[in-house]
Design an enzyme around this catalytic site. Structure first.
Site, PDB file in Angstrom:
ATOM      1  N   ASN A  29      65.265  22.111 -45.149  1.00 34.94           N
ATOM      2  CA  ASN A  29      66.562  21.468 -45.342  1.00 34.94           C
ATOM      3  C   ASN A  29      66.420  19.955 -45.371  1.00 34.94           C
ATOM      4  O   ASN A  29      65.665  19.385 -44.582  1.00 34.94           O
ATOM      5  CB  ASN A  29      67.500  21.865 -44.204  1.00 34.94           C
ATOM      6  CG  ASN A  29      67.761  23.346 -44.200  1.00 34.94           C
ATOM      7  OD1 ASN A  29      68.661  23.825 -44.868  1.00 34.94           O
ATOM      8  ND2 ASN A  29      66.955  24.098 -43.469  1.00 34.94           N
ATOM      9  N   GLU A  79      69.051  23.503 -49.619  1.00 36.54           N
ATOM     10  CA  GLU A  79      68.070  24.302 -48.898  1.00 36.54           C
ATOM     11  C   GLU A  79      67.006  24.787 -49.876  1.00 36.54           C
ATOM     12  O   GLU A  79      67.309  25.440 -50.859  1.00 36.54           O
ATOM     13  CB  GLU A  79      68.750  25.484 -48.218  1.00 36.54           C
ATOM     14  CG  GLU A  79      69.829  25.040 -47.234  1.00 36.54           C
ATOM     15  CD  GLU A  79      70.568  26.204 -46.614  1.00 36.54           C
ATOM     16  OE1 GLU A  79      69.907  27.153 -46.161  1.00 36.54           O
ATOM     17  OE2 GLU A  79      71.811  26.156 -46.596  1.00 36.54           O
TER      18      GLU A  79
END
Length: 155
Positions: A29, A79
């Site tokens: 992330n 992500e």
């Protein structure tokens, strides 16, 4: 899409803790600052491309940009699932990505199993697309070989 390929680099931060634990599909992330630096008109959805952690090897990846409707996120996230097995976590490392193509819009799912199945299909589609010559050439892009510590987006 006019923004592709899109080059981005930033530090890997702790996410929601769902990728590895709930889905069995670990993700790296980016911080809110990196997410906010993406073009505001880049559509949310699932993308594919290339990723490199630190000065390591370049691997295929699939990426989600958006709010993850299944989890009802209130903040947009980016992500990255790198299609490679890493021996350990790499929080704090610099992740460099090149987004080369778009798979589908983000959507909600009726169950966790349906979400996992869709992600697995996305991974297979990413692998197929990234084997095409027009995408393979970006694996060797000089972007992945810039001096350590450089964290500017879009080159």
């Amino acid at each position: 899409m006019r923004h592709l390929p899109y080059f981005c680099r930033g530090e890997v931060v702790k996410g929601f803790g769902r990728g590895s634990k709930e889905l069995g599909i670990p993700t790296a992330n980016f911080s809110e600052q990196v997410v906010e630096s993406f073009p505001s008109d880049i559509p949310t959805g699932i993308y594919y491309g290339w990723a490199c952690v630190g000065n390591g090897d370049v691997h295929k990846m699939v990426l989600s940009i958006g709010w993850n409707p299944f989890y009802k996120n209130i903040k947009k996230s980016v992500e990255t699932h790198i299609i490679h097995t890493f021996k350990e976590d790499f929080y704090g490392e610099i992740l460099s990505i090149v987004i080369t193509g778009y798979i589908r819009p983000e959507k909600n799912f009726d169950s966790l199993d349906a979400l996992i199945s869709a992600i697995q299909e996305d991974i297979e589609e990413a692998k197929r697309q990234l084997d095409l010559p027009e995408h393979l050439k970006l694996k060797e892009d000089n972007f992945f070989h810039l001096p350590e510590g450089k964290t500017v987006n879009n080159r």
